[in-house]
Motif scaffolding. Structure first.
Motif, PDB file in Angstrom:
ATOM      1  N   TRP A 236      -1.769  13.099  -7.955  1.00 52.21           N
ATOM      2  CA  TRP A 236      -1.394  13.690  -6.668  1.00 52.21           C
ATOM      3  C   TRP A 236      -1.914  15.115  -6.528  1.00 52.21           C
ATOM      4  CZ3 TRP A 236      -0.359  10.569  -3.005  1.00 52.21           C
ATOM      5  CH2 TRP A 236       0.223   9.324  -3.292  1.00 52.21           C
TER       6      TRP A 236
ATOM      7  N   ASP B 177      -0.238  -3.738  -7.802  1.00 51.12           N
ATOM      8  CA  ASP B 177      -0.962  -2.509  -7.490  1.00 51.12           C
ATOM      9  C   ASP B 177      -2.281  -2.805  -6.770  1.00 51.12           C
ATOM     10  OD1 ASP B 177       0.756  -0.439  -8.233  1.00 51.12           O
ATOM     11  OD2 ASP B 177       0.294  -0.697 -10.346  1.00 51.12           O
ATOM     12  N   CYS B 178      -3.039  -1.731  -6.546  1.00 51.75           N
ATOM     13  CA  CYS B 178      -4.249  -1.783  -5.727  1.00 51.75           C
ATOM     14  C   CYS B 178      -5.483  -1.487  -6.582  1.00 51.75           C
ATOM     15  CB  CYS B 178      -4.128  -0.760  -4.590  1.00 51.75           C
ATOM     16  SG  CYS B 178      -5.590  -0.581  -3.578  1.00 51.75           S
TER      17      CYS B 178
ATOM     18  N   THR C  49      -5.368   5.405   1.625  1.00 54.68           N
ATOM     19  CA  THR C  49      -3.987   4.980   1.436  1.00 54.68           C
ATOM     20  C   THR C  49      -3.261   5.948   0.513  1.00 54.68           C
ATOM     21  OG1 THR C  49      -2.580   3.199   0.558  1.00 54.68           O
ATOM     22  CG2 THR C  49      -4.740   3.466  -0.460  1.00 54.68           C
ATOM     23  N   ARG C  50      -1.951   6.042   0.687  1.00 55.26           N
ATOM     24  CA  ARG C  50      -1.131   6.866  -0.197  1.00 55.26           C
ATOM     25  C   ARG C  50      -0.787   6.135  -1.494  1.00 55.26           C
ATOM     26  NH1 ARG C  50       1.053  11.378   1.945  1.00 55.26           N
ATOM     27  NH2 ARG C  50       2.770  11.323   0.446  1.00 55.26           N
ATOM     28  N   ARG C  51      -1.157   4.853  -1.577  1.00 55.37           N
ATOM     29  CA  ARG C  51      -0.933   4.111  -2.802  1.00 55.37           C
ATOM     30  C   ARG C  51      -1.939   4.546  -3.875  1.00 55.37           C
ATOM     31  NH1 ARG C  51      -0.828  -2.231  -1.483  1.00 55.37           N
ATOM     32  NH2 ARG C  51      -0.329  -2.220  -3.719  1.00 55.37           N
ATOM     33  N   PRO C  52      -1.512   4.706  -5.125  1.00 50.88           N
ATOM     34  CA  PRO C  52      -2.504   4.948  -6.184  1.00 50.88           C
ATOM     35  C   PRO C  52      -3.473   3.773  -6.268  1.00 50.88           C
ATOM     36  CG  PRO C  52      -0.292   5.429  -6.976  1.00 50.88           C
ATOM     37  CD  PRO C  52      -0.129   4.742  -5.639  1.00 50.88           C
ATOM     38  N   VAL C  53      -4.736   4.076  -6.436  1.00 54.23           N
ATOM     39  CA  VAL C  53      -5.741   3.028  -6.541  1.00 54.23           C
ATOM     40  C   VAL C  53      -6.379   3.060  -7.924  1.00 54.23           C
ATOM     41  CG1 VAL C  53      -6.235   3.033  -4.069  1.00 54.23           C
ATOM     42  CG2 VAL C  53      -7.577   4.487  -5.573  1.00 54.23           C
TER      43      VAL C  53
ATOM     44  N   ARG D  52       0.993  -1.759   2.697  1.00 54.40           N
ATOM     45  CA  ARG D  52       1.660  -0.680   1.975  1.00 54.40           C
ATOM     46  C   ARG D  52       2.223  -1.127   0.641  1.00 54.40           C
ATOM     47  NH1 ARG D  52       5.047   2.558   6.722  1.00 54.40           N
ATOM     48  NH2 ARG D  52       3.231   3.087   8.017  1.00 54.40           N
ATOM     49  N   SER D  53       2.281  -2.415   0.413  1.00 56.40           N
ATOM     50  CA  SER D  53       2.806  -2.910  -0.854  1.00 56.40           C
ATOM     51  C   SER D  53       2.158  -4.247  -1.174  1.00 56.40           C
ATOM     52  CB  SER D  53       4.336  -3.064  -0.783  1.00 56.40           C
ATOM     53  OG  SER D  53       4.697  -4.003   0.221  1.00 56.40           O
TER      54      SER D  53
END
Length: 299
Positions: free
Chosen positions: A69, A169-170, A118-122, A95-96
């Protein structure tokens, strides 16, 4: 099918979780339980073992949240101002849930600008040469990268990606397998199709334009970078997909990526689109047999 690293109840943040199976190890499979982290100087010097530890760390520990972050906080404003980053269709990204972001590959910057969608960790694969230096390997691994041997069918890297997807996860995947710096898009490999079928992950087609002009030597030049996402594609879970079926899924995904690319380059697709070029069949099996969970329209 080779067993994956995570058991059904293991999580990326649980350092003591023990797998019911394991990613195929270069050495003794019991080494997967070794608590040493990536880049630990106590390593035995075997490059394969070092790379394997990085893959295990990506699955068991995930990204380093503080570093991830912090880097995002610094890079995102730079992308928006210096590269005038334009993100089109980011609302298509779920988002999920397990997610594959499948994109063309033009520059070393691609994973980072795609991560800005995206705010998701990739998580993403990176060539093994980037992990040669210990400090660089630690940083990349902490930011979600895990190594792949591009010169071979790297079952270890694919098993790592499967494990990450199965925990929800992504993962960013570049179907071309390497950077194509200029000209038209390259030819895809079928790894994306296998991952989508084996995990049931949604696949968002992504096109990136402009990153190929950013770097000249050590200079990072201000160039406009644009990203466009299409609606997600869904496919049924197939435990042991045939090469023909995996190729069919890959062709469908690649056609959607090509459509996003044409929109970025011309504002609207013109001439024969990649979908038309793929034809009614790809890899020897009709596309309609896939029965996707949702027929995605081009955004």
């Amino acid at each position: 099918m080779k067993p994956d690293l995570l058991s059904a109840g293991a999580s990326a943040t649980d350092p003591v979780a023990r797998p019911s199976g394991a990613i195929p190890a270069a050495g003794d499979p019991r080494r997967l339980g070794d608590p040493r982290g990536p880049g630990d100087p106590r390593g035995d010097g075997d490059p394969r073992e070092e790379l394997q530890r990085l893959r295990v760390h990506a699955v068991r520990r995930g990204v380093n949240p503080v570093l991830y972050w912090l880097v995002r906080l610094v890079l995102l404003p730079c992308f928006l101002v210096y590269f005038r980053l334009q993100r089109i269709g980011a609302e298509h990204i779920p988002r999920s849930g397990p997610l594959l972001l499948a994109a063309n590959h033009r520059s070393f910057l691609d994973p980072f600008v795609i991560g800005a969608l995206t705010r998701r960790p990739v998580y993403y694969v990176a060539k093994r040469e980037l992990f040669a230096r210990r400090w660089q390997a630690w940083v990349l691994n902490a930011l979600g990268a895990f190594p792949i041997d591009r010169g071979a069918a790297d079952a270890d890297a694919m098993a790592t990606a499967r494990a990450i997807l199965r925990r929800g996860d992504c993962v960013v995947i570049f179907p071309e397998g390497t950077r194509v710096r200029s000209g038209p898009l390259g030819a895809p490999r079928r790894g994306i199709g296998r991952l989508a079928l084996e995990t049931g992950a949604r696949v968002v087609p992504v096109a990136v334009s402009g990153t190929e002009d950013v770097r000249r030597g050590w200079r990072i030049r201000p160039r406009r970078v644009r990203i466009r996402c299409g609606a997600p594609l869904g496919f049924p879970i197939v435990e042991h997909p045939s090469p023909a079926l995996a190729a069919t899924v890959t062709e469908r995904v690649w056609a959607r990526i090509g459509l996003q690319w044409e929109w970025l380059c011309s504002g609207a697709p013109t001439g024969p689109t990649p979908i038309a070029r793929a034809g009614p069949q790809a890899g020897g099996r009709p596309i309609r047999e896939l029965r996707p969970e949702r027929e995605a329209r081009a955004a």
